[in-house]
Scaffold this motif. Structure first.
Motif, short mmCIF file in Angstrom:
data_model
loop_
_atom_site.label_atom_id
_atom_site.label_comp_id
_atom_site.label_asym_id
_atom_site.label_seq_id
_atom_site.Cartn_x
_atom_site.Cartn_y
_atom_site.Cartn_z
N VAL A 87 38.79 -0.30 76.04
CA VAL A 87 38.07 -1.53 76.35
C VAL A 87 39.02 -2.49 77.07
CG1 VAL A 87 36.74 -3.46 75.44
CG2 VAL A 87 36.60 -1.22 74.32
N PHE A 88 38.73 -2.76 78.33
CA PHE A 88 39.51 -3.73 79.08
C PHE A 88 38.87 -5.10 78.93
CE2 PHE A 88 40.70 0.15 81.31
CZ PHE A 88 42.04 -0.05 81.59
N PHE A 89 39.67 -6.10 78.59
CA PHE A 89 39.17 -7.46 78.70
C PHE A 89 39.06 -7.78 80.18
CE2 PHE A 89 40.86 -7.66 74.34
CZ PHE A 89 39.74 -8.18 73.70
N GLU A 90 38.08 -8.59 80.53
CA GLU A 90 37.74 -8.81 81.93
C GLU A 90 38.95 -9.22 82.78
OE1 GLU A 90 34.28 -11.20 84.50
OE2 GLU A 90 34.52 -11.54 82.35
N ASN A 137 33.35 0.49 65.47
CA ASN A 137 33.96 0.40 64.15
C ASN A 137 34.14 1.81 63.56
OD1 ASN A 137 35.05 -0.70 61.89
ND2 ASN A 137 33.21 -1.74 61.18
N GLY A 138 35.38 2.13 63.18
CA GLY A 138 35.67 3.45 62.65
C GLY A 138 36.04 4.48 63.71
N LYS A 139 36.02 4.07 64.99
CA LYS A 139 36.38 4.98 66.08
C LYS A 139 37.73 4.56 66.66
CE LYS A 139 31.58 5.82 67.50
NZ LYS A 139 30.62 5.73 68.65
N LYS A 140 38.45 5.51 67.21
CA LYS A 140 39.72 5.20 67.86
C LYS A 140 39.46 4.41 69.14
CE LYS A 140 43.12 8.60 66.39
NZ LYS A 140 44.06 9.65 66.85
N SER A 141 40.03 3.23 69.22
CA SER A 141 39.79 2.39 70.40
C SER A 141 41.06 1.65 70.79
CB SER A 141 38.66 1.39 70.12
OG SER A 141 38.94 0.60 68.99
N LEU A 142 41.18 1.39 72.09
CA LEU A 142 42.31 0.65 72.64
C LEU A 142 41.77 -0.54 73.42
CD1 LEU A 142 45.33 0.34 73.44
CD2 LEU A 142 44.84 1.85 75.38
N PHE A 143 42.20 -1.74 73.05
CA PHE A 143 41.80 -2.96 73.75
C PHE A 143 42.97 -3.44 74.62
CE2 PHE A 143 38.66 -2.66 70.52
CZ PHE A 143 37.55 -3.38 70.95
N VAL A 144 42.69 -3.68 75.89
CA VAL A 144 43.73 -4.04 76.85
C VAL A 144 43.65 -5.53 77.18
CG1 VAL A 144 44.77 -3.54 79.08
CG2 VAL A 144 43.59 -1.72 77.81
N LEU A 145 44.69 -6.26 76.84
CA LEU A 145 44.74 -7.71 77.05
C LEU A 145 45.33 -8.06 78.42
CD1 LEU A 145 46.19 -8.80 73.59
CD2 LEU A 145 43.89 -9.33 74.41
N PRO A 146 44.87 -9.16 79.04
CA PRO A 146 45.47 -9.60 80.30
C PRO A 146 46.80 -10.32 80.10
CG PRO A 146 43.68 -11.07 79.68
CD PRO A 146 43.68 -9.94 78.68
N GLU A 147 47.02 -10.82 78.90
CA GLU A 147 48.27 -11.51 78.55
C GLU A 147 48.37 -11.54 77.03
OE1 GLU A 147 46.26 -15.96 78.86
OE2 GLU A 147 47.64 -15.26 80.41
N THR A 184 42.16 0.92 65.49
CA THR A 184 42.05 0.01 66.63
C THR A 184 43.42 -0.48 67.03
OG1 THR A 184 39.87 -0.75 65.88
CG2 THR A 184 41.03 -2.15 67.44
N LYS A 185 43.68 -0.47 68.33
CA LYS A 185 44.98 -0.90 68.86
C LYS A 185 44.75 -1.91 69.97
CE LYS A 185 49.45 1.21 69.85
NZ LYS A 185 50.14 2.50 70.07
N VAL A 186 45.48 -3.02 69.92
CA VAL A 186 45.39 -4.05 70.96
C VAL A 186 46.75 -4.16 71.63
CG1 VAL A 186 45.06 -6.50 71.42
CG2 VAL A 186 43.56 -5.34 69.80
N MET A 187 46.77 -4.03 72.97
CA MET A 187 48.04 -4.06 73.70
C MET A 187 47.90 -4.87 74.97
SD MET A 187 49.29 -0.09 73.34
CE MET A 187 50.98 -0.49 73.82
N ASN A 188 49.02 -5.42 75.43
CA ASN A 188 49.05 -6.08 76.72
C ASN A 188 48.98 -5.02 77.83
OD1 ASN A 188 49.08 -8.38 78.25
ND2 ASN A 188 51.30 -8.57 78.27
N PHE A 189 48.46 -5.39 79.00
CA PHE A 189 48.21 -4.42 80.05
C PHE A 189 49.47 -3.71 80.54
CE2 PHE A 189 49.51 -8.07 82.48
CZ PHE A 189 50.11 -7.56 83.62
N ASN A 190 50.63 -4.39 80.45
CA ASN A 190 51.86 -3.79 80.97
C ASN A 190 52.68 -3.08 79.90
OD1 ASN A 190 52.63 -6.03 79.54
ND2 ASN A 190 53.71 -7.05 81.21
N GLU A 191 52.12 -2.90 78.71
CA GLU A 191 52.82 -2.20 77.63
C GLU A 191 52.28 -0.80 77.38
OE1 GLU A 191 53.72 -6.13 74.83
OE2 GLU A 191 51.98 -4.87 74.41
N ILE A 192 51.23 -0.43 78.08
CA ILE A 192 50.49 0.78 77.75
C ILE A 192 51.15 2.02 78.35
CG2 ILE A 192 48.27 1.95 78.08
CD1 ILE A 192 46.98 -0.83 78.03
#
Length: 210
Positions: A195-198, A150-160, A175-183
């Motif tokens: 942070v990669f989702f499993e 919380n408060g840190k720059k983070s990127l979450f990678v979604l499988p879909e 915080t940024k959430v993106m699909n795996f093929n958009e990065i």
């Protein structure tokens, strides 16, 4: 190379995912990273800058004084760049700043960023797949707090595509959430923690090995 899978409470689940050495363990190519970041930033530019040249100024074309005999330089009209309000010499014109890069180079750039992060900071984590019943920022903040992000720059990678997860994070500025093929490489470089989702790990790796 393996990473432990964390749950949404920040605890280890006991599961591990295997990271491909050809994606997360190569010798980083900094020039490839530079080129893709440059391409990304260039594409963000509007390119609508414009300055009027001499021929585009609306003003009198009257000759300001006679050609000879004044003892000073010969003047043309008031639109000359040497006068206040005159045209600009070699001023900016609208242009498109985008340029192309090979797909192989862009894949190399992403691999280089990931390998550098694994080597220097170990700022890559794997989180179990998150399922939210409705968009709720508070629920996503709880996950960030559990991961101490919380408060840190983070990127979450979604499988879909996951609308609820995306909407839950949209109001969080770092915080940024993106699909795996958009990065892009810029997204990876700009994130302090990735942070990669499993379910996204294998898809992301396969996407970079095409």
């Amino acid at each position: 190379m393996e990473l432990v899978v964390l749950n949404t409470s920040g605890k280890e689940t006991g599961r591990k995912v295997t990271l491909d050495e050809t994606v997360f363990g190569i010798e980083p190519n900094q020039h490839a990273v530079y080129l893709e970041v440059k391409q990304y930033l260039a594409a963000q530019r509007q390119g609508t800058h414009k300055a009027k040249e001499r021929s585009e100024i609306t003003a009198s074309t009257k000759k300001l004084k006679k050609q000879k005999g004044s003892g000073s330089a010969r003047y043309g009209d008031i639109k000359s760049p040497t006068f206040r309000g005159g045209g600009r010499v070699f001023g900016p014109k609208p242009r498109d700043y985008r340029f192309k890069l090979n797909k192989a180079l862009k894949r190399l750039a992403k691999k280089s960023v990931l390998s550098q992060k694994m080597r220097d900071k170990h700022s890559i984590r794997v989180l179990e797949d998150l399922s939210l019943n409705a968009p709720k920022t508070k629920d996503f903040i709880n996950v960030l707090n559990a991961l101490e992000l919380n408060g840190k720059k983070s990127l979450f990678v979604l499988p879909e595509a996951n609308k609820n997860v995306y909407l839950s994070s949209r109001n969080l500025p770092k915080t940024k959430v993106m699909n795996f093929n958009e990065i892009s490489s810029y997204d990876l470089v700009n994130a302090g923690e990735i942070v990669f989702f499993e379910g996204a790990v294998e898809k992301f790796q396969e996407n970079l090995k095409k």
